[in-house]
Enzyme design. Structure first.
Site, PDB file in Angstrom:
ATOM      1  N   HIS A 129       0.832  -1.203   0.000  1.00  0.00           N
ATOM      2  CA  HIS A 129       0.000   0.000   0.000  1.00  0.00           C
ATOM      3  C   HIS A 129       0.867   1.254   0.000  1.00  0.00           C
ATOM      4  O   HIS A 129       0.493   2.280  -0.582  1.00  0.00           O
ATOM      5  CB  HIS A 129      -0.927   0.007   1.227  1.00  0.00           C
ATOM      6  CG  HIS A 129      -1.969  -1.073   1.168  1.00  0.00           C
ATOM      7  ND1 HIS A 129      -3.301  -0.826   0.980  1.00  0.00           N
ATOM      8  CD2 HIS A 129      -1.847  -2.417   1.226  1.00  0.00           C
ATOM      9  CE1 HIS A 129      -3.970  -1.975   0.947  1.00  0.00           C
ATOM     10  NE2 HIS A 129      -3.106  -2.957   1.103  1.00  0.00           N
ATOM     11  N   ASP A 145      -6.017   5.946   1.048  1.00  0.00           N
ATOM     12  CA  ASP A 145      -5.935   4.543   0.640  1.00  0.00           C
ATOM     13  C   ASP A 145      -7.330   3.914   0.702  1.00  0.00           C
ATOM     14  O   ASP A 145      -8.165   4.295   1.531  1.00  0.00           O
ATOM     15  CB  ASP A 145      -5.009   3.802   1.615  1.00  0.00           C
ATOM     16  CG  ASP A 145      -4.738   2.371   1.164  1.00  0.00           C
ATOM     17  OD1 ASP A 145      -3.905   2.195   0.260  1.00  0.00           O
ATOM     18  OD2 ASP A 145      -5.373   1.434   1.699  1.00  0.00           O
TER      19      ASP A 145
HETATM   20  N1  UDP Z   1      -8.876  -4.224  -0.675  1.00  0.00           N
HETATM   21  C1  UDP Z   1      -9.854  -3.361  -1.050  1.00  0.00           C
HETATM   22  N2  UDP Z   1     -10.616  -2.796  -0.089  1.00  0.00           N
HETATM   23  C2  UDP Z   1     -10.420  -3.054   1.219  1.00  0.00           C
HETATM   24  C3  UDP Z   1      -9.403  -3.919   1.583  1.00  0.00           C
HETATM   25  C4  UDP Z   1      -8.642  -4.507   0.610  1.00  0.00           C
HETATM   26  O1  UDP Z   1     -10.052  -3.125  -2.225  1.00  0.00           O
HETATM   27  O2  UDP Z   1     -11.164  -2.532   2.057  1.00  0.00           O
HETATM   28  C5  UDP Z   1      -8.159  -4.887  -1.743  1.00  0.00           C
HETATM   29  C6  UDP Z   1      -6.851  -4.285  -2.076  1.00  0.00           C
HETATM   30  O3  UDP Z   1      -6.692  -4.327  -3.456  1.00  0.00           O
HETATM   31  C7  UDP Z   1      -5.894  -5.238  -1.439  1.00  0.00           C
HETATM   32  C8  UDP Z   1      -6.609  -6.545  -1.653  1.00  0.00           C
HETATM   33  O4  UDP Z   1      -7.953  -6.228  -1.391  1.00  0.00           O
HETATM   34  O5  UDP Z   1      -4.689  -5.151  -2.092  1.00  0.00           O
HETATM   35  C9  UDP Z   1      -6.157  -7.719  -0.855  1.00  0.00           C
HETATM   36  O6  UDP Z   1      -5.949  -7.409   0.464  1.00  0.00           O
HETATM   37  P1  UDP Z   1      -4.924  -8.218   1.352  1.00  0.00           P
HETATM   38  O7  UDP Z   1      -5.538  -8.469   2.672  1.00  0.00           O
HETATM   39  O8  UDP Z   1      -4.393  -9.368   0.608  1.00  0.00           O
HETATM   40  O9  UDP Z   1      -3.777  -7.169   1.635  1.00  0.00           O
HETATM   41  P2  UDP Z   1      -2.594  -6.537   0.760  1.00  0.00           P
HETATM   42  O10 UDP Z   1      -1.962  -7.630  -0.034  1.00  0.00           O
HETATM   43  O11 UDP Z   1      -3.200  -5.467  -0.073  1.00  0.00           O
HETATM   44  O12 UDP Z   1      -1.701  -5.948   1.780  1.00  0.00           O
END
Ligand code: UDP
Ligand code: UDP
Length: 474
Positions: A29, A127
């Site tokens: 992020h 974000d």
């Molecule tokens: N995401 C989103 N909204 C949210 C939370 C997550 O769109 O409220 C998406 C975002 O693209 C994120 C993905 O879901 O990258 C997968 O989240 P994960 O828990 O795997 O975390 P990350 O790999 O992003 O740290």
């Protein structure tokens, strides 16, 4: 109150707009935020402030925050002290997800930072994980709010459509497939693992944020039109969700200046990479927070060894880097390291991945298909062999295949599944894709298109200009 220094004033003598960035947690992020902040401040004419929560979850995040402020002294740091957050209600939850929740629960403090800043904040960029809290606050303050979406346009379309899908499905919940209008049908096994559980904290955030982004003033996405044409068209023309805000394609973002940390390690790898033939090295890495089991690591090690390819492997055994105290030799054994000495490098440290992918010796990237990893490979023309592990990885893998960046192992295991991907499968697939001239040519074409998108007159450059003009008009 936060002050953003004198900043710059554009040619019209109008005060420069002041953009306050409110990023979230996790390097996946933060990297796009840092890249976008540095790109925007390098253009001049815009003041940037960045809300910073210390301590960060991981050491890599702390290093990179420090690197950003050191490399860009005009970028103002705005400290946020999180409210105490009792995580005991979520035993075993992912530490980054918990930080997102803690940030969301401190959102009114973010409102005070925005309201109290001097000069006045002309726009907020936040974000996606914070959207459902930050968008309403900025609405009340009458400050435009944009979301910098850190994943693919494909994932953005799923996020935006998912609440509509649930409303339509009623009591049947998620069902077997989420058919995102105008984009693609996403089968249940390709969704982020928690999504079918509507009571999961991740799902609650995802649904709330999905509903909220429709009310944002714009969405910035680290992609470009030629890479994801269908998803972008469907988002923009309201096919995914009617009345969706403007989508600015600003990718592919690259680092500006030196603030990526890991310079020393990069130098060591650069020396070794410099001795390897062009396109001969397989780079293996699964992002900043994907722990792989020891049993699976042993299969990867044996598969890479049997492939007889050169390799550079970044291995992580814990979700949070601060908790990782095992040495490479503890995980893989001295004998393996001796056998591959000279043709294989393995590290557990932070590697400047963007620099590695930009090295001409690298010919293939075996990756978890985090969106930043995909975009970094695409920008360098390195084909990617996708082995998704969780979250948005499978949806991203669909986008990378249709975009021509590489191949996706659809049946390779995913976090939570028992099956190990065997050494034999890894050996064969690595050899096959390394030798595949079609995949290589396709990745090279994407690289050219990516360069055109950010060049003068390109789609992403025009999108960026449109965004900056909008900032200046507020
Ligand atoms: N995401 C989103 N909204 C949210 C939370 C997550 O769109 O409220 C998406 C975002 O693209 C994120 C993905 O879901 O990258 C997968 O989240 P994960 O828990 O795997 O975390 P990350 O790999 O992003 O740290
Ligand atoms: N990264 C890096 N060195 C590391 C680990 C990660 O430079 O040792 C960077 C990587 O280049 C990418 C980001 O961290 O920019 C990880 O984001 P991605 O979306 O690929 O995956 P995530 O870690 O969020 O799963």
């Amino acid at each position: 109150a936060a002050t953003a220094g004198d900043g710059e004033v554009d040619g019209s003598n109008a005060p420069a707009p002041h953009v306050m960035f409110i990023p979230s947690a996790g390097m996946g992020h933060l990297v796009p935020f840092f890249r976008f902040v540095s790109a925007l401040s390098s253009r001049g004419g815009v003041r940037c402030s960045v809300v910073t929560v210390l301590p960060t979850v991981s050491a890599a995040e702390a290093d990179h925050f420090a690197g950003l402020f050191a490399a860009f002294p005009s970028v103002h740091r705005v400290d946020l002290n999180l409210l105490p957050f009792d995580a005991s209600a979520f035993p075993g939850a992912d530490p980054f997800l918990l930080r997102w929740e803690a940030l969301r629960r401190s959102a009114h403090l973010l409102g005070q930072l925005v309201a109290g800043a001097a000069p006045r904040v002309s726009a907020v960029v936040t974000d996606v994980t914070l959207a459902s809290h930050v968008v309403p606050i900025t609405k009340r303050l009458r400050v435009p709010c944009h979301v910098l979406f850190i994943s693919s346009a494909a994932m953005l379309s799923l996020l935006a459509y998912f609440p509509v899908h649930l409303d339509k499905n009623g009591k049947s919940g998620v069902g077997d497939v989420v058919d995102v209008p105008g984009v693609r049908a996403v089968p249940r096994p390709c969704l982020p693992q928690p999504l079918p559980d509507l009571d999961h904290l991740f799902t609650k955030q995802f649904v709330d944020n999905g509903r909220a982004i429709v009310n944002a003033d714009g969405i910035l996405v680290n992609t470009f039109d030629a890479l994801e044409p269908a998803a972008l068209a469907a988002l923009r023309d309201g096919t995914v969700v009617p009345g969706f805000p403007p989508v600015y394609t600003i990718g592919l973002l690259k680092s500006v200046g030196s603030h990526s940390g890991g310079e020393k390690a990069a130098a060591a790898f650069a020396a070794w990479l410099g001795e390897q033939p062009a396109r001969s090295v397989v780079y293996v890495a699964f992002g900043n927070r994907n722990a792989v089991s020891h049993a699976q690591l042993r299969e990867i090690a044996a598969g890479l060894e049997a492939s007889r390819c050169r390799f550079l492997w970044v291995l992580k055994t814990t979700v949070v880097d601060r908790e990782d105290d095992a040495e490479v030799r503890d995980v893989l054994g001295d004998e393996f390291l001796e056998r591959v000495a000279g043709r294989g490098m393995v590290t557990k440290g932070w590697v400047d991945q963007e620099a590695v992918l930009g090295h001409p010796a690298v010919g293939l990237f075996l990756s978890h298909s985090g969106w930043n990893s995909i975009t970094e490979a695409a920008a360098c023309g390195v084909p990617l062999l996708a082995w998704p592990r969780g979250g948005d990885h499978r949806v991203n893998a669909m986008a990378l295949v249709s975009g021509g960046v590489g191949a996706w192992m659809e049946h390779w295991s995913w976090d939570g599944e028992d099956r190990l991907v065997t050494r034999r499968e890894i050996e064969e697939k690595v050899q096959e894709v390394m030798a595949d001239a079609t995949v290589r040519a396709s990745a090279a074409r994407v690289c050219e298109e990516a360069a055109m998108a950010v060049a003068e007159g390109g789609t992403s450059e025009r999108s960026m200009q449109e965004f900056v003009s909008k900032l200046k008009a507020t």
